[in-house]
Design a protein around this motif. Structure first.
Motif, PDB file in Angstrom:
ATOM      1  N   PHE A 190      37.022  23.888  50.904  1.00 50.29           N
ATOM      2  CA  PHE A 190      38.203  24.289  51.242  1.00 50.29           C
ATOM      3  C   PHE A 190      39.292  23.735  50.607  1.00 50.29           C
ATOM      4  O   PHE A 190      40.356  23.946  51.034  1.00 50.29           O
ATOM      5  CB  PHE A 190      38.263  24.101  52.895  1.00 50.29           C
ATOM      6  CG  PHE A 190      37.643  25.227  53.793  1.00 50.29           C
ATOM      7  CD1 PHE A 190      38.414  26.350  53.535  1.00 50.29           C
ATOM      8  CD2 PHE A 190      36.779  25.118  54.695  1.00 50.29           C
ATOM      9  CE1 PHE A 190      38.074  27.363  54.406  1.00 50.29           C
ATOM     10  CE2 PHE A 190      36.425  25.856  55.456  1.00 50.29           C
ATOM     11  CZ  PHE A 190      36.944  27.333  55.361  1.00 50.29           C
TER      12      PHE A 190
ATOM     13  N   VAL B 218      35.038  18.889  55.893  1.00 51.98           N
ATOM     14  CA  VAL B 218      36.159  18.391  56.332  1.00 51.98           C
ATOM     15  C   VAL B 218      37.067  17.671  55.216  1.00 51.98           C
ATOM     16  O   VAL B 218      38.280  17.996  55.095  1.00 51.98           O
ATOM     17  CB  VAL B 218      35.852  17.372  57.600  1.00 51.98           C
ATOM     18  CG1 VAL B 218      37.071  16.523  57.903  1.00 51.98           C
ATOM     19  CG2 VAL B 218      35.527  18.196  58.558  1.00 51.98           C
ATOM     20  N   SER B 219      36.423  17.158  54.421  1.00 50.92           N
ATOM     21  CA  SER B 219      37.148  16.146  53.509  1.00 50.92           C
ATOM     22  C   SER B 219      37.961  17.232  52.513  1.00 50.92           C
ATOM     23  O   SER B 219      38.974  16.870  52.264  1.00 50.92           O
ATOM     24  CB  SER B 219      36.271  15.453  52.580  1.00 50.92           C
ATOM     25  OG  SER B 219      35.776  14.117  53.429  1.00 50.92           O
TER      26      SER B 219
ATOM     27  N   LEU C 110      38.921  20.153  53.257  1.00 48.38           N
ATOM     28  CA  LEU C 110      40.153  20.322  54.013  1.00 48.38           C
ATOM     29  C   LEU C 110      41.214  19.568  54.043  1.00 48.38           C
ATOM     30  O   LEU C 110      42.341  19.675  54.093  1.00 48.38           O
ATOM     31  CB  LEU C 110      39.821  20.997  55.470  1.00 48.38           C
ATOM     32  CG  LEU C 110      39.019  22.162  55.791  1.00 48.38           C
ATOM     33  CD1 LEU C 110      38.566  22.142  57.310  1.00 48.38           C
ATOM     34  CD2 LEU C 110      40.275  23.184  55.759  1.00 48.38           C
ATOM     35  N   GLY C 111      40.904  18.224  53.808  1.00 50.01           N
ATOM     36  CA  GLY C 111      41.808  17.038  53.929  1.00 50.01           C
ATOM     37  C   GLY C 111      42.572  17.227  52.611  1.00 50.01           C
ATOM     38  O   GLY C 111      43.608  17.078  52.367  1.00 50.01           O
ATOM     39  N   PHE C 112      41.892  17.721  51.691  1.00 51.65           N
ATOM     40  CA  PHE C 112      42.606  17.863  50.284  1.00 51.65           C
ATOM     41  C   PHE C 112      43.692  19.042  50.280  1.00 51.65           C
ATOM     42  O   PHE C 112      44.557  18.873  49.652  1.00 51.65           O
ATOM     43  CB  PHE C 112      41.579  18.225  49.463  1.00 51.65           C
ATOM     44  CG  PHE C 112      41.012  17.029  48.641  1.00 51.65           C
ATOM     45  CD1 PHE C 112      41.906  16.308  47.463  1.00 51.65           C
ATOM     46  CD2 PHE C 112      39.964  16.137  48.691  1.00 51.65           C
ATOM     47  CE1 PHE C 112      41.406  15.278  46.615  1.00 51.65           C
ATOM     48  CE2 PHE C 112      39.555  15.367  48.208  1.00 51.65           C
ATOM     49  CZ  PHE C 112      40.198  14.625  47.169  1.00 51.65           C
TER      50      PHE C 112
ATOM     51  N   VAL D 152      45.366  19.979  53.113  1.00 52.44           N
ATOM     52  CA  VAL D 152      46.363  19.524  53.891  1.00 52.44           C
ATOM     53  C   VAL D 152      47.229  18.553  52.772  1.00 52.44           C
ATOM     54  O   VAL D 152      48.539  18.710  52.800  1.00 52.44           O
ATOM     55  CB  VAL D 152      45.973  18.722  55.060  1.00 52.44           C
ATOM     56  CG1 VAL D 152      47.018  18.108  55.781  1.00 52.44           C
ATOM     57  CG2 VAL D 152      45.440  19.599  55.946  1.00 52.44           C
ATOM     58  N   LEU D 153      46.704  17.869  52.286  1.00 50.44           N
ATOM     59  CA  LEU D 153      47.269  16.700  51.347  1.00 50.44           C
ATOM     60  C   LEU D 153      48.158  17.474  50.100  1.00 50.44           C
ATOM     61  O   LEU D 153      49.419  17.306  49.890  1.00 50.44           O
ATOM     62  CB  LEU D 153      46.298  15.852  50.425  1.00 50.44           C
ATOM     63  CG  LEU D 153      46.737  14.926  49.413  1.00 50.44           C
ATOM     64  CD1 LEU D 153      47.777  14.057  50.244  1.00 50.44           C
ATOM     65  CD2 LEU D 153      45.718  14.125  48.949  1.00 50.44           C
TER      66      LEU D 153
ATOM     67  N   ASN E 233      51.096  19.332  51.680  1.00 51.25           N
ATOM     68  CA  ASN E 233      52.116  18.645  51.964  1.00 51.25           C
ATOM     69  C   ASN E 233      52.811  17.737  50.782  1.00 51.25           C
ATOM     70  O   ASN E 233      54.043  17.564  50.725  1.00 51.25           O
ATOM     71  CB  ASN E 233      51.787  17.492  52.861  1.00 51.25           C
ATOM     72  CG  ASN E 233      51.668  18.167  54.188  1.00 51.25           C
ATOM     73  OD1 ASN E 233      52.822  18.328  54.909  1.00 51.25           O
ATOM     74  ND2 ASN E 233      50.273  18.373  54.827  1.00 51.25           N
ATOM     75  N   LEU E 234      52.048  17.488  49.712  1.00 52.47           N
ATOM     76  CA  LEU E 234      52.705  16.948  48.613  1.00 52.47           C
ATOM     77  C   LEU E 234      53.424  18.027  47.636  1.00 52.47           C
ATOM     78  O   LEU E 234      54.752  17.568  47.602  1.00 52.47           O
ATOM     79  CB  LEU E 234      51.671  16.524  47.527  1.00 52.47           C
ATOM     80  CG  LEU E 234      50.758  15.174  47.884  1.00 52.47           C
ATOM     81  CD1 LEU E 234      49.689  14.932  46.870  1.00 52.47           C
ATOM     82  CD2 LEU E 234      51.814  14.151  47.955  1.00 52.47           C
TER      83      LEU E 234
ATOM     84  N   ILE F  24      56.746  18.332  49.795  1.00 53.85           N
ATOM     85  CA  ILE F  24      57.739  17.265  49.628  1.00 53.85           C
ATOM     86  C   ILE F  24      58.615  17.409  48.305  1.00 53.85           C
ATOM     87  O   ILE F  24      59.568  17.352  48.242  1.00 53.85           O
ATOM     88  CB  ILE F  24      57.069  15.920  49.577  1.00 53.85           C
ATOM     89  CG1 ILE F  24      56.477  15.506  50.845  1.00 53.85           C
ATOM     90  CG2 ILE F  24      58.016  14.675  49.006  1.00 53.85           C
ATOM     91  CD1 ILE F  24      55.421  14.479  50.766  1.00 53.85           C
TER      92      ILE F  24
ATOM     93  N   GLU G 242      46.704  29.550  51.861  1.00 54.78           N
ATOM     94  CA  GLU G 242      45.870  29.522  53.127  1.00 54.78           C
ATOM     95  C   GLU G 242      45.554  30.939  53.380  1.00 54.78           C
ATOM     96  O   GLU G 242      43.965  31.077  53.377  1.00 54.78           O
ATOM     97  CB  GLU G 242      46.544  29.087  54.446  1.00 54.78           C
ATOM     98  CG  GLU G 242      46.734  27.596  54.493  1.00 54.78           C
ATOM     99  CD  GLU G 242      47.565  27.049  55.733  1.00 54.78           C
ATOM    100  OE1 GLU G 242      48.163  27.836  56.613  1.00 54.78           O
ATOM    101  OE2 GLU G 242      47.930  25.852  55.596  1.00 54.78           O
TER     102      GLU G 242
END
Lengths: 290, 278, 253
Positions: free
Chosen positions: A35, A94-95, A97-99, A101-102, A105-106, A109, A217
């Motif tokens: 993901f 899940v990890s 997916l964490g990427f 999101v990361l 968000n980066l 910013i 997404e």
């Protein structure tokens, strides 16, 4: 009107197709639903945008974007995939997916959450065939996507590297017995799928002239849908699925309404999963041995 | 208690309920990426009952929950023919379809959202979440939970030992859906407003994320995961725009070091031994 | 009805290859029978058909007088037939004791049983029974271990204990002695004799002929999916067809 929509659907489908191929490489060979690929799709578009905003020429901007995606993908391999071998299958998912999101968000910013206008790179030139209007960018991206997929399919069939990849996909044990160095092959596959996803992101940006931190997404999830509709692990399945999902999306926007897109696209996915889980061009899973 | 703290603790209660909605099917080996869809069913169904039929929320929310569970059975039977990644994708698609259906359903306001007349106070929400936790603790002590783990671990052998694999799978899926619907119904009545956009993929995905983060080996994992996920970003609020990035980076690194999650069986055993022999 | 397990006219093909061909034999009640033959003869396939992992192409399978040929695999254990697995299939997410509790499932599958919070009740009879069964095999020390880290021989024995906890009258054991050291093999032999003494019917797939000789009254020999001989081992091993089937393998001794 219908013919025009079909053309538009195929163009959108070409983007989904590339993303679906990226997913199918990861899942067919590594059995990993990665993901982070939607995030890399976004990196393709947003990094190109950022570099061009700094005044870089488009080809260098694209190169930087692709390089960034490849490097991030190696990190995903390191942190989300390699450490999880032998554990529960949900964890790498899940990890990854964490990427996603990361990365989102980066980028948020750095560039804010708004849609940004991507500069028009190609002259605003349209082909007119009969009553159809086809944009230059559309033709180019469809042609490039198809060429890329053709090349990939040839590569997997006809080269030694391709045969090694297909052996790993068939069975890890066999590949190990045949002396294939899986630990080298895996990062290469991560880079390949990242490049495909990021390239799709660039094509999307050029085509639709807009980018945002969340552009991955919708496209990414539809790429997954396309892969499953076509059949996981099958490149031509991903092509077929991508085009079908693109068509379904464009046709339902113009004939039923924009809010219905998710119902048709994901309804189609759900139906396929229930009726023919292996997808249109996939092979059914074999029964386990005791 | 300050309004801010109350607000955070209410969110925590909703996240705890969502976590157990994901945990139950996961205990049977199912990755449900569409839990938000079942929350939406519970939310809209109970809101519709209080709004249009003047039901009290005390009856409307359980009914909404039951309806979500029923949908879990109806949809679960065909969808649970698939396994592994296919099941995850089927539930993912399901969540998308359900929330898109509500988005287009004019009778409950469509895209404009749906105001809800009855109100569930924070105390009610907390009590409900506590009730869900107690129920889950109870279930985890039964043979039913044992069967779920058996199905997850080796469905073929479980079947040969006489365990109704399909029955257990559908039951876990539907119970998870009912818990999700229960949380959704309370959500609608606490905030007095439902909109389909709230029940999106990311809600489902984040829930799965913190359940796995907490760990699925024991019944305490989801609770810890939900608490961590709710409270830590609040602590990071000072660096507002960085908090999700920092949080995501933390999750990735944590899962790389400890893929089995925060709370594990061996951790619990250690904890128990300490307690017995001080 | 003197046969605990009766197989008649059984056939099965995989992708056009005949794995089992018109196989018929009976396992008499209360006796220990071995199913032997070279690798690939179809022994495990027979087990898989009896337990319902595979459907049959033709033929009939009867357990304790009940026709199970087309019964769903899950229900067959309630007719009294349970099995162990060649590649030990213990559930790695569960402790040893919990694996055994799953083995009891067929006797505790009512809704009330499912919802009994047995883990909250100290010394619940299910746990007592499972611990007793472990103790009988000298394995009580492992009750709360997770199965993954245990030695092969121990896991093998636990797999057997789990099969017995179903309370089945017919037990099918797939290579129970394979990979065991001599003392473990002796313990297994005692265990199987004790089961047989309780009246449990055993059908054993095994390559170790000394082991077979020491526990089985009767053997059925398969080769290429067909029965080539049947009778006491001492008689069968002199059969030229059997000797031919085993040439080049170490089974003929």
């Amino acid at each position: 009107m219908l013919a025009q929509q079909i053309v538009n659907g195929l163009m959108l489908g070409a983007i989904y197709m590339l993303v679906a191929v990226a997913f199918t490489l990861a899942i067919g060979v590594l059995n990993f639903l990665n993901f982070s690929l939607p995030g890399l799709f976004m990196v393709g578009g947003m990094v190109s945008f950022g570099m061009m905003k700094l005044g870089w020429p488009w080809f260098l901007a694209f190169a930087v974007a692709l390089l960034a995606a490849a490097l991030i993908s190696l990190l995903v391999e390191r942190l989300a995939y390699r450490r999880m071998q032998g554990g529960d299958p949900e964890v790498p998912l899940v990890s990854s997916l964490g990427f996603l999101v990361l990365l989102e968000n980066l980028v948020l910013i750095q560039y804010g959450s708004d849609q940004q206008a991507f500069p028009a790179l190609l002259p605003d030139m349209n082909f007119r065939i009969g009553g159809l209007v086809i944009g230059m960018a559309q033709v180019l991206s469809l042609a490039v996507s198809l060429a890329l997929v053709f090349w990939l399919s040839r590569f997997l069939k006809a080269t030694n590297a391709g045969r090694r990849i297909r052996t790993v996909a068939e069975s890890r044990e066999t590949a190990l017995l045949m002396g294939i160095d899986i630990s080298r092959l895996v990062p290469q596959l991560f880079v390949a799928s990242a490049l495909l996803a990021a390239f799709a992101g660039i094509l999307f940006a050029v085509n639709y002239q807009q980018v945002s931190p969340f552009m991955g997404e919708g496209v990414g999830f539809k790429g997954v849908a396309a892969m499953i509709v076509g059949g996981m692990g099958s490149i031509w399945g991903a092509v077929l699925g991508g085009l079908l999902i693109g068509l379904a999306e464009v046709l339902s926007i113009s004939f039923i309404g924009a809010d219905m897109v998710n119902i048709t696209v994901y309804g189609l996915l759900l139906l396929i999963l229930i009726v023919r889980p292996q997808g249109l061009l996939g092979r059914p899973a074999s029964r386990e041995k005791l | 208690m300050s309004g801010y703290l109350t607000g955070v603790l209410v969110v925590l209660a909703f996240n705890v309920m969502a976590a157990y909605a994901v945990y139950l099917p996961m205990a049977a080996g199912q990755l449900n990426l569409g839990i938000a869809g079942f929350m939406a069913i519970g939310a809209y169904a109970s809101a519709f009952l209080t709004n249009e039929y003047g039901w009290s929320m005390w009856t409307a929310i359980p009914l909404g929950s039951g309806l979500a569970g029923l949908m879990g059975i109806i949809i679960g039977i065909p969808v649970l023919r698939t396994h592994g990644i296919y099941l995850a994708m089927a539930t993912f698609a399901l969540g998308q379809v359900i929330s898109a259906v509500f988005l287009n359903l004019e009778v409950v306001g469509g895209a404009a959202g749906y105001p809800v007349s009855d109100y569930a106070s924070p105390q009610v929400v907390w009590a409900a979440a506590a009730g869900v936790v107690v129920l889950m603790l109870y279930i985890s002590r039964t043979r039913f939970a044992l069967c779920l783990t058996a199905v997850k671990s080796d469905a073929t052998v479980a079947d040969l030992l006489g365990v109704s694999v399909r029955g257990m799978q559908v039951a876990a899926f539907a119970l998870g859906a009912a818990v999700a619907g229960f949380g959704g119904g309370l959500y609608a009545h606490h905030y007095n407003f439902v909109e389909a956009q709230h029940f999106n993929v990311l809600l489902s995905v984040f829930t799965v994320l913190y359940v796995l983060f907490g760990g699925t080996q024991t019944v305490w994992g989801p609770l810890v995961g939900a608490a961590f996920f709710t409270l830590v970003p609040e602590l990071l609020r000072a660096s507002d725009q960085w908090r999700y990035a920092v949080f995501a980076a933390f999750i990735i690194l944590f899962m790389a070091v400890r893929p089995q999650g925060l709370v594990t069986t061996s951790l619990m055993t250690l904890f128990r031994r300490r307690r017995v022999t001080p | 009805m003197s046969a605990a397990l009766s197989i008649s006219g059984l056939s099965k093909s995989f992708a056009g290859v005949r794995a089992i061909r018109d196989l018929s034999f009976e396992v008499p009640k209360g006796r220990t029978t071995a199913l032997i033959g070279p690798n690939g003869a179809g022994k495990t396939t027979v087990f898989n058909m009896v337990s319902g992992v595979y459907g049959v192409d033709a033929g009939r399978i009867t357990v304790n007088g009940t026709d199970v040929t087309h019964m769903p695999s899950r229900r067959r254990i309630s007719t009294g037939v349970a099995r162990s697995f060649q590649n030990i299939r213990l559930m790695s997410h569960l402790s040893v004791l919990e694996n055994l509790l799953v083995g009891q499932h067929v006797r505790a599958s009512s809704l009330a049983a499912l919802l009994t919070p047995y883990r909250l009740i100290p010394n619940h009879r299910w746990k007592r029974e499972a611990r007793a069964a472990l103790a009988e095999s000298g394995l009580e020390a492992y009750a709360d271990e997770t199965v993954g880290a245990l030695p092969y021989g121990v896991r093998k024995r636990i797999d057997l204990v789990r099969a017995t906890l179903a309370g089945a009258s017919v037990l099918m054991l797939d290579e129970p002695a394979a990979g065991l050291n001599p003392s473990e093999t002796n313990a297994l032999r005692d265990h199987l004799r004790a089961l047989a003494a309780k009246g449990v019917t055993l059908l054993v797939v095994e390559h170790d002929m000394h082991f077979v000789d020491s526990i089985c009254e009767n053997v059925v020999v398969l080769n290429f999916g067909e029965k080539i001989a049947e009778g006491p081992l001492s008689v069968v091993r002199r059969d030229p067809k059997v000797r031919e089937a085993y040439i080049g393998t170490d089974g003929e001794d």
